[in-house]
Design a protein around this motif. Structure first.
Motif, PDB file in Angstrom:
ATOM      1  N   ALA A 159       3.276   5.587   1.015  1.00 54.22           N
ATOM      2  CA  ALA A 159       2.180   4.500   0.703  1.00 54.22           C
ATOM      3  C   ALA A 159       2.120   4.012   2.016  1.00 54.22           C
ATOM      4  CB  ALA A 159       2.349   3.384  -0.310  1.00 54.22           C
ATOM      5  N   LYS A 160       0.756   3.703   2.516  1.00 49.85           N
ATOM      6  CA  LYS A 160       0.269   3.036   3.833  1.00 49.85           C
ATOM      7  C   LYS A 160      -0.373   1.907   3.569  1.00 49.85           C
ATOM      8  CE  LYS A 160       1.474   6.980   6.993  1.00 49.85           C
ATOM      9  NZ  LYS A 160       1.001   7.731   7.989  1.00 49.85           N
ATOM     10  N   GLN A 161      -0.123   0.762   4.550  1.00 50.73           N
ATOM     11  CA  GLN A 161      -1.028  -0.502   4.544  1.00 50.73           C
ATOM     12  C   GLN A 161      -1.467  -0.557   6.077  1.00 50.73           C
ATOM     13  OE1 GLN A 161      -2.861  -2.360   2.251  1.00 50.73           O
ATOM     14  NE2 GLN A 161      -3.378  -3.668   3.946  1.00 50.73           N
ATOM     15  N   GLY A 162      -2.502  -0.420   6.318  1.00 50.94           N
ATOM     16  CA  GLY A 162      -2.974  -0.602   7.673  1.00 50.94           C
ATOM     17  C   GLY A 162      -2.293   0.231   8.703  1.00 50.94           C
ATOM     18  N   GLY A 163      -1.930   1.450   8.076  1.00 54.27           N
ATOM     19  CA  GLY A 163      -1.029   2.287   9.105  1.00 54.27           C
ATOM     20  C   GLY A 163       0.364   2.564   8.946  1.00 54.27           C
ATOM     21  N   LYS A 164       0.837   1.287   8.432  1.00 58.70           N
ATOM     22  CA  LYS A 164       2.290   1.273   8.249  1.00 58.70           C
ATOM     23  C   LYS A 164       2.748   1.694   6.975  1.00 58.70           C
ATOM     24  CE  LYS A 164       5.438  -2.388   9.026  1.00 58.70           C
ATOM     25  NZ  LYS A 164       6.214  -2.405   7.646  1.00 58.70           N
ATOM     26  N   VAL A 165       3.861   2.690   7.164  1.00 62.08           N
ATOM     27  CA  VAL A 165       4.489   2.861   5.832  1.00 62.08           C
ATOM     28  C   VAL A 165       5.166   1.889   5.077  1.00 62.08           C
ATOM     29  CG1 VAL A 165       6.404   4.549   4.866  1.00 62.08           C
ATOM     30  CG2 VAL A 165       4.867   5.142   6.856  1.00 62.08           C
ATOM     31  N   ILE A 166       4.861   1.750   3.931  1.00 57.33           N
ATOM     32  CA  ILE A 166       5.280   0.613   2.987  1.00 57.33           C
ATOM     33  C   ILE A 166       5.969   1.070   1.765  1.00 57.33           C
ATOM     34  CG2 ILE A 166       3.763  -1.213   4.044  1.00 57.33           C
ATOM     35  CD1 ILE A 166       2.756  -0.550   0.916  1.00 57.33           C
ATOM     36  N   GLY A 167       5.983   2.365   1.730  1.00 59.48           N
ATOM     37  CA  GLY A 167       6.388   2.711   0.170  1.00 59.48           C
ATOM     38  C   GLY A 167       6.730   4.403   0.366  1.00 59.48           C
ATOM     39  N   PHE A 168       7.339   4.780  -0.682  1.00 61.07           N
ATOM     40  CA  PHE A 168       7.700   6.319  -0.785  1.00 61.07           C
ATOM     41  C   PHE A 168       8.056   6.760  -1.900  1.00 61.07           C
ATOM     42  CE2 PHE A 168      11.168   9.387   0.052  1.00 61.07           C
ATOM     43  CZ  PHE A 168      10.612  10.488   0.431  1.00 61.07           C
ATOM     44  N   VAL A 169       7.744   7.958  -2.013  1.00 55.00           N
ATOM     45  CA  VAL A 169       8.129   8.614  -3.602  1.00 55.00           C
ATOM     46  C   VAL A 169       8.387  10.014  -3.413  1.00 55.00           C
ATOM     47  CG1 VAL A 169       6.004   9.161  -4.593  1.00 55.00           C
ATOM     48  CG2 VAL A 169       7.945   8.433  -6.071  1.00 55.00           C
TER      49      VAL A 169
ATOM     50  N   LEU B  59      -3.597 -10.248  -8.179  1.00 55.11           N
ATOM     51  CA  LEU B  59      -5.178  -9.969  -7.948  1.00 55.11           C
ATOM     52  C   LEU B  59      -5.766  -9.921  -6.859  1.00 55.11           C
ATOM     53  CD1 LEU B  59      -7.284  -9.432 -10.513  1.00 55.11           C
ATOM     54  CD2 LEU B  59      -7.889 -11.683 -10.272  1.00 55.11           C
ATOM     55  N   LEU B  60      -5.380 -11.087  -5.977  1.00 58.45           N
ATOM     56  CA  LEU B  60      -5.944 -11.408  -4.725  1.00 58.45           C
ATOM     57  C   LEU B  60      -5.391  -9.864  -3.713  1.00 58.45           C
ATOM     58  CD1 LEU B  60      -5.729 -15.343  -4.070  1.00 58.45           C
ATOM     59  CD2 LEU B  60      -7.514 -13.579  -3.365  1.00 58.45           C
ATOM     60  N   GLY B  61      -4.047  -9.838  -3.952  1.00 57.85           N
ATOM     61  CA  GLY B  61      -3.244  -8.794  -3.217  1.00 57.85           C
ATOM     62  C   GLY B  61      -4.003  -7.503  -3.270  1.00 57.85           C
ATOM     63  N   ARG B  62      -4.212  -7.152  -4.330  1.00 62.37           N
ATOM     64  CA  ARG B  62      -4.763  -5.996  -4.581  1.00 62.37           C
ATOM     65  C   ARG B  62      -6.452  -5.825  -3.844  1.00 62.37           C
ATOM     66  NH1 ARG B  62      -2.205  -2.901  -9.679  1.00 62.37           N
ATOM     67  NH2 ARG B  62      -0.191  -4.275  -9.408  1.00 62.37           N
ATOM     68  N   TYR B  63      -6.978  -7.046  -3.869  1.00 63.85           N
ATOM     69  CA  TYR B  63      -8.079  -6.989  -3.290  1.00 63.85           C
ATOM     70  C   TYR B  63      -8.095  -6.992  -2.041  1.00 63.85           C
ATOM     71  CZ  TYR B  63     -12.691  -8.874  -1.915  1.00 63.85           C
ATOM     72  OH  TYR B  63     -14.008  -8.751  -1.266  1.00 63.85           O
ATOM     73  N   LEU B  64      -7.077  -7.831  -1.454  1.00 68.61           N
ATOM     74  CA  LEU B  64      -7.143  -7.916   0.222  1.00 68.61           C
ATOM     75  C   LEU B  64      -6.308  -6.328   0.656  1.00 68.61           C
ATOM     76  CD1 LEU B  64      -5.772 -11.422   0.527  1.00 68.61           C
ATOM     77  CD2 LEU B  64      -7.849 -10.618   1.393  1.00 68.61           C
TER      78      LEU B  64
ATOM     79  N   ARG C 196      -6.870  -3.599  -0.008  1.00 65.74           N
ATOM     80  CA  ARG C 196      -7.731  -2.505  -0.404  1.00 65.74           C
ATOM     81  C   ARG C 196      -7.489  -0.981   0.470  1.00 65.74           C
ATOM     82  NH1 ARG C 196     -13.411  -5.024  -0.637  1.00 65.74           N
ATOM     83  NH2 ARG C 196     -12.281  -6.205   0.981  1.00 65.74           N
ATOM     84  N   SER C 197      -6.958  -1.251   1.678  1.00 65.08           N
ATOM     85  CA  SER C 197      -7.071  -0.255   2.394  1.00 65.08           C
ATOM     86  C   SER C 197      -5.666   0.509   2.041  1.00 65.08           C
ATOM     87  CB  SER C 197      -6.919  -0.573   3.884  1.00 65.08           C
ATOM     88  OG  SER C 197      -5.821  -1.538   4.078  1.00 65.08           O
ATOM     89  N   LEU C 198      -4.804   0.276   1.068  1.00 71.87           N
ATOM     90  CA  LEU C 198      -3.600   0.694   0.713  1.00 71.87           C
ATOM     91  C   LEU C 198      -3.879   1.977   0.403  1.00 71.87           C
ATOM     92  CD1 LEU C 198      -0.870  -1.040  -1.087  1.00 71.87           C
ATOM     93  CD2 LEU C 198      -1.587   1.170  -1.590  1.00 71.87           C
ATOM     94  N   THR C 199      -3.207   3.101   0.976  1.00 76.48           N
ATOM     95  CA  THR C 199      -3.647   4.410   0.679  1.00 76.48           C
ATOM     96  C   THR C 199      -2.058   5.018   0.447  1.00 76.48           C
ATOM     97  OG1 THR C 199      -3.202   4.998   2.979  1.00 76.48           O
ATOM     98  CG2 THR C 199      -5.298   4.633   2.049  1.00 76.48           C
ATOM     99  N   VAL C 200      -2.141   6.332  -0.501  1.00 77.76           N
ATOM    100  CA  VAL C 200      -1.190   7.017  -0.785  1.00 77.76           C
ATOM    101  C   VAL C 200      -1.217   8.398  -0.217  1.00 77.76           C
ATOM    102  CG1 VAL C 200       0.411   8.105  -2.395  1.00 77.76           C
ATOM    103  CG2 VAL C 200      -0.235   5.868  -2.712  1.00 77.76           C
ATOM    104  N   ALA C 201      -0.707   9.270   0.581  1.00 75.50           N
ATOM    105  CA  ALA C 201      -0.893  10.273   1.273  1.00 75.50           C
ATOM    106  C   ALA C 201       0.364  11.318   1.384  1.00 75.50           C
ATOM    107  CB  ALA C 201      -1.569  10.333   2.632  1.00 75.50           C
ATOM    108  N   PRO C 202       0.493  12.639   1.170  1.00 75.30           N
ATOM    109  CA  PRO C 202       1.445  13.256   1.618  1.00 75.30           C
ATOM    110  C   PRO C 202       2.212  13.051   2.833  1.00 75.30           C
ATOM    111  CG  PRO C 202      -0.223  14.753   0.979  1.00 75.30           C
ATOM    112  CD  PRO C 202      -0.829  13.292   1.002  1.00 75.30           C
TER     113      PRO C 202
END
Lengths: 339, 101
Positions: free
Chosen positions: A227-237, A181-186, A188-194
């Protein structure tokens, strides 16, 4: 197929390497062919029986034995006395009749192997486009010595202990609802983009490969997201859409879903998967398929939550069973109906 | 140097490749600096390519190859000639086939 058609097709005769996957026995046959000509072969190998010195998808150069016999510590390619398959393991001891071989990551030796069964020696290891020194140098004798008993496996266990403990603690934490819960809140800038080209470079390095789906093949459509968090790649699909010509592999497949361990539990996997589902829906697909390791409970749980169910595709069963024999991991098919 | 390829040319596998039939496919591995590179340089031929390749034994002229293949595939010689020439040109360009002097 009529003769005219056959001739028409003669211009699809060249397939660049890498896209062609040789089976284990195919590699063995090729290796024999090369060594009959007396030349080394550079080839990618699969499996983890030599971990950490040789890893899955490392590229090895395997040279013919020539006149010099293998010595303790050297890594050799041989036909396994029981299975007849190509195996690459280390010589741990010279015996009266031959050599005793064992994988650096194996709990048992392969037994005694004769000169006729040994095809060549590994002279070079490459990983991620770079030569790896460790494992073939002077240390090879020590590795062989340790691996005559349980020494090497024991050292590995000790070495991995702190890392395992930390990993375990992290996984427990990530499963904890408050953390999520906390993680998702903190986060929030997690984005998914091509994925952009520079993102894909990061992915390729991480996956240690040029990868099966980074190359575009005819008729094959691949979409990549990061997936990026604070500009850093943290996931892929990936979404891989294959035309009917791919027979039982045809259709829309979710591939390569991965979230870097430190960033799990923050919803990145879900966001990535949802993006693939949306895209497949937009393309008008009737279903989205995926393969998942049957022991990967966390992934299966995520997919179930997003509407995937486990199914059996009879045509794929023999392939997946053979894969289990080869790699030890059993993958299963999951499907989400899109209409 | 551009080698002229005609129907009288005789072709054979280059010294710089190893070709082997593996599980029904003809696999061709070019040798790079004396090492067979199957990691990114592997070629495989489909049925037609394989049929052409197998006739290029360093003895038959391309004309004879075309004749034999059009018989095998019951195709017109004209069409077969185009295919064989296209194949040989491409394979020579890639250094997989050599033209015998």
């Amino acid at each position: 197929m009529g003769p005219e058609q056959l001739v028409e097709e003669s211009f699809s005769w060249v397939i660049r390497g890498g896209e062609l996957r040789l089976s284990n026995l195919g590699q063995l046959e090729l290796l024999r062919g090369m060594h009959e000509r007396g030349v080394p072969l550079r080839i990618m190998v699969r499996g983890s029986s030599m971990h950490p010195f040789i890893r899955d998808r490392d590229v090895l150069t395997i040279a013919p034995l020539d006149s010099r016999d293998p010595r303790a510590g050297e890594v050799v390619a041989f036909t396994h006395p029981v299975t007849g398959r190509l195996v690459i393991h280390r010589v741990i001891k010279e015996t009266d009749r031959g050599w005793l071989l064992r994988g650096d990551n194996c709990s048992k030796s392969d037994g005694e192997v004769t000169k006729e069964q040994i095809i060549g020696r590994v002279t070079r290891i490459e990983r991620g486009g770079r030569e790896v020194g460790l494992g073939l140098g002077p240390e090879r004798k020590l590795i062989a010595l340790l691996n005559r008993g349980p020494g090497l496996l024991f050292i590995k266990q000790i070495w991995l202990l702190p890392r395992r403990a930390a990993g375990f603690a992290l996984r427990c934490l990530q499963a904890f609802p408050l953390y999520r819960l906390l993680g998702r809140y903190l986060a929030r800038s997690l984005t998914v983009a091509p994925a952009e080209d520079n993102d894909l470079e990061i992915i390729k390095r991480r996956f240690h490969m040029s990868g099966p789906f980074f190359k575009q093949s005819p008729g094959l459509k691949v979409c990549n997201w990061v997936a990026k968090q604070g500009g850093k790649v943290i996931g892929f699909v990936q979404l891989v859409s294959r035309p009917q010509a791919y027979r039982h592999w045809a259709g829309d497949w979710l591939f390569s879903l991965q979230v870097w361990p430190l960033y799990r539990g923050l919803g990145a996997g879900e966001k990535l998967t949802n993006r693939v589902i949306e895209k497949a829906q937009k393309q008008g697909a009737a279903e989205l398929l995926l393969l998942v390791n049957e022991n990967n409970i966390r992934a299966i749980r995520l997919y179930q939550k997003l509407g995937f169910t486990r199914i059996v595709l009879p045509a794929l069963e023999p392939i997946l069973a053979a894969e289990k024999n080869r790699t030890g991991r059993r993958r299963v098919v999951m499907q989400k109906k899109l209409r | 140097m551009e080698v002229q390829i005609t129907m009288d040319s005789v072709c054979l596998a280059s010294e710089d490749v190893v070709a082997r039939e593996i599980e029904g496919d003809l696999i061709i591995v070019p040798l790079v600096a004396g090492i067979g590179n199957a990691d990114d340089e592997l070629y495989t031929l489909n049925e037609t390519g394989k049929a052409i390749w197998q006739k290029l034994d360093g003895k038959l002229t391309l004309g004879q190859v075309v004749e034999a293949l059009s018989r095998d595939f019951s195709a017109s010689e004209e069409k077969m000639q185009r295919d064989v020439l296209g194949f040989v040109h491409e394979m020579v360009r890639r250094g997989i086939l050599a033209v015998k002097e």
